[in-house]
Design an enzyme around this catalytic site. Sequence first.
Site, PDB file in Angstrom:
ATOM      1  N   ASP A  56       0.814  -1.210   0.000  1.00  0.00           N
ATOM      2  CA  ASP A  56       0.000   0.000   0.000  1.00  0.00           C
ATOM      3  C   ASP A  56       0.850   1.264   0.000  1.00  0.00           C
ATOM      4  O   ASP A  56       0.473   2.278  -0.590  1.00  0.00           O
ATOM      5  CB  ASP A  56      -0.936   0.004   1.212  1.00  0.00           C
ATOM      6  CG  ASP A  56      -2.120  -0.932   1.026  1.00  0.00           C
ATOM      7  OD1 ASP A  56      -2.365  -1.354  -0.118  1.00  0.00           O
ATOM      8  OD2 ASP A  56      -2.801  -1.227   2.022  1.00  0.00           O
ATOM      9  N   GLY A  57       2.004   1.222   0.670  1.00  0.00           N
ATOM     10  CA  GLY A  57       2.881   2.390   0.674  1.00  0.00           C
ATOM     11  C   GLY A  57       3.356   2.749  -0.717  1.00  0.00           C
ATOM     12  O   GLY A  57       3.419   3.927  -1.086  1.00  0.00           O
ATOM     13  N   ASN A 132      -5.543   8.232   1.547  1.00  0.00           N
ATOM     14  CA  ASN A 132      -5.903   7.642   2.840  1.00  0.00           C
ATOM     15  C   ASN A 132      -6.408   8.668   3.839  1.00  0.00           C
ATOM     16  O   ASN A 132      -7.557   8.628   4.252  1.00  0.00           O
ATOM     17  CB  ASN A 132      -4.699   6.907   3.440  1.00  0.00           C
ATOM     18  CG  ASN A 132      -4.611   5.470   3.001  1.00  0.00           C
ATOM     19  OD1 ASN A 132      -5.453   4.995   2.241  1.00  0.00           O
ATOM     20  ND2 ASN A 132      -3.595   4.765   3.479  1.00  0.00           N
ATOM     21  N   GLU A 133      -5.509   9.573   4.252  1.00  0.00           N
ATOM     22  CA  GLU A 133      -5.898  10.535   5.280  1.00  0.00           C
ATOM     23  C   GLU A 133      -4.960  11.730   5.302  1.00  0.00           C
ATOM     24  O   GLU A 133      -3.863  11.695   4.745  1.00  0.00           O
ATOM     25  CB  GLU A 133      -5.919   9.888   6.674  1.00  0.00           C
ATOM     26  CG  GLU A 133      -4.567   9.638   7.301  1.00  0.00           C
ATOM     27  CD  GLU A 133      -3.898   8.368   6.845  1.00  0.00           C
ATOM     28  OE1 GLU A 133      -2.691   8.441   6.496  1.00  0.00           O
ATOM     29  OE2 GLU A 133      -4.541   7.313   6.815  1.00  0.00           O
ATOM     30  N   ARG A 158      -8.986  20.130  22.052  1.00  0.00           N
ATOM     31  CA  ARG A 158      -7.684  20.168  22.709  1.00  0.00           C
ATOM     32  C   ARG A 158      -7.152  18.748  22.766  1.00  0.00           C
ATOM     33  O   ARG A 158      -7.838  17.849  23.251  1.00  0.00           O
ATOM     34  CB  ARG A 158      -7.792  20.756  24.121  1.00  0.00           C
ATOM     35  CG  ARG A 158      -7.988  22.258  24.137  1.00  0.00           C
ATOM     36  CD  ARG A 158      -8.266  22.761  25.553  1.00  0.00           C
ATOM     37  NE  ARG A 158      -8.276  24.211  25.605  1.00  0.00           N
ATOM     38  CZ  ARG A 158      -9.281  24.981  25.212  1.00  0.00           C
ATOM     39  NH1 ARG A 158     -10.384  24.421  24.720  1.00  0.00           N
ATOM     40  NH2 ARG A 158      -9.212  26.296  25.294  1.00  0.00           N
ATOM     41  N   THR A 171      -9.455   2.235   7.063  1.00  0.00           N
ATOM     42  CA  THR A 171      -8.851   1.014   7.594  1.00  0.00           C
ATOM     43  C   THR A 171      -7.392   1.214   7.985  1.00  0.00           C
ATOM     44  O   THR A 171      -6.758   0.274   8.480  1.00  0.00           O
ATOM     45  CB  THR A 171      -8.928  -0.120   6.556  1.00  0.00           C
ATOM     46  OG1 THR A 171      -8.222   0.283   5.374  1.00  0.00           O
ATOM     47  CG2 THR A 171     -10.369  -0.438   6.196  1.00  0.00           C
ATOM     48  N   ALA A 172      -6.856   2.402   7.764  1.00  0.00           N
ATOM     49  CA  ALA A 172      -5.441   2.665   8.029  1.00  0.00           C
ATOM     50  C   ALA A 172      -5.281   3.345   9.400  1.00  0.00           C
ATOM     51  O   ALA A 172      -5.737   2.822  10.412  1.00  0.00           O
ATOM     52  CB  ALA A 172      -4.863   3.513   6.901  1.00  0.00           C
ATOM     53  N   ASN A 174      -6.742   5.802  10.752  1.00  0.00           N
ATOM     54  CA  ASN A 174      -8.033   6.070  11.375  1.00  0.00           C
ATOM     55  C   ASN A 174      -8.490   4.911  12.255  1.00  0.00           C
ATOM     56  O   ASN A 174      -8.980   5.112  13.368  1.00  0.00           O
ATOM     57  CB  ASN A 174      -9.073   6.354  10.292  1.00  0.00           C
ATOM     58  CG  ASN A 174     -10.492   6.343  10.819  1.00  0.00           C
ATOM     59  OD1 ASN A 174     -10.943   7.292  11.457  1.00  0.00           O
ATOM     60  ND2 ASN A 174     -11.230   5.263  10.559  1.00  0.00           N
ATOM     61  N   LYS A 175      -8.343   3.690  11.779  1.00  0.00           N
ATOM     62  CA  LYS A 175      -8.778   2.527  12.559  1.00  0.00           C
ATOM     63  C   LYS A 175      -7.954   2.377  13.827  1.00  0.00           C
ATOM     64  O   LYS A 175      -8.483   2.022  14.888  1.00  0.00           O
ATOM     65  CB  LYS A 175      -8.698   1.251  11.721  1.00  0.00           C
ATOM     66  CG  LYS A 175      -9.238   0.018  12.440  1.00  0.00           C
ATOM     67  CD  LYS A 175      -9.177  -1.210  11.572  1.00  0.00           C
ATOM     68  CE  LYS A 175      -9.732  -2.414  12.323  1.00  0.00           C
ATOM     69  NZ  LYS A 175      -8.963  -2.728  13.550  1.00  0.00           N
TER      70      LYS A 175
END
Length: 278
Positions: A56-57, A132-133, A158, A171-172, A174-175
Site C-alpha cells: 500500500d505504501g 488515505n488521510e 484540545r 482502515t489505516a 483512522n482505525k
Amino acid sequence: MTQMNYTGKVKRVAIIANGKYQSKRVASKLFSVFKDDPDFYLSKKNPDIVISIGGDGMLLSAFHMYEKELDKVRFVGIHTGHLGFYTDYRDFEVDKLIDNLRKDKGEQISYPILKVAITLDDGRVVKARALNEATVKRIEKTMVADVIINHVKFESFRGDGISVSTPTGSTAYNKSLGGAVLHPTIEALQLTEISSLNNRVFRTLGSSIIIPKKDKIELVPKRLGIYTISIDNKTYQLKNVTKVEYFIDDEKIHFVSSPSHTSFWERVKDAFIGEIDS
C-alpha cells in the site's frame, strides 16, 4: 463499475516498484514481457495504466506521482509482502495480471479521495490530495483548534491532533485511532480525534464523525507555531497555520477492474480477522 473511453489503442503502461528484491523481480518480468508486446508501450509519461509493485505504501507513492492525471490513469497493484488494501494481485500472479490486461476494455472501480487546503498566516494556500488521510498535529504543545462544520463551530478541540480520512483510508491510521471502517462506495469523510483532552473544563465529542460529501470541515488552530501536517505517507512542517479545509474531491482514483478484484469486506477480513474457525 464504470468504463473509461476505450478505443483498442496501444496501452501506455508505467511500472513503479519499491526497492525490495521480490518487487524488482516482478518489475523485471513485466518489463521483459511488455517491451516486446505490440499492445503495450512502456512509459512513465502520460500512462494509461500504472502498475504499482510492493504494498500500500508503494501504491500511495504511485498515486501522488500521478495525482494530477487521475482522470486519465487507472492503477493496479501487485503486493510482494503483506496483504494490501489497494493491491489485487500477489507476486506469483503476474501471468494472470498480464492476461487480464491484454483482455482489458477500460473497466474501472473508483474510490473517493480527499482534497485539503491549508491556509498560512501570510495568506498563502497550500493544496493537496490524499488517498488515505490527512492529519494535523502540534508536537510542542497541546493543539487547540476550533472544528467547524458547514461554517458552524462544532467544538473546541484540545489534544494531540485531528485525522480526516477517506473511506478506503478508514482502515489505516483512522482505525488505529478507534475510528469506524467505512465502505468506499459511501462518499463521505471521517473526522477522528487524536488523544483529545476531556475533563470538567474541556470537552469534545470524543468519537469519530462521518461527514457527507456536501459538507465541509474546517480546522482553525488557535495558536501560532509549527504544525506537523501529514498527507498519506508524506509529512510536512508548516509554520503558523491559520486554517485547514477538507473536502471530498470531485476527482476519484480509478483502479483496473478485473476478475481478480477482491471485495472491500474480503480485504478487511483478510487483514484484521483472518480465517474463521467453523
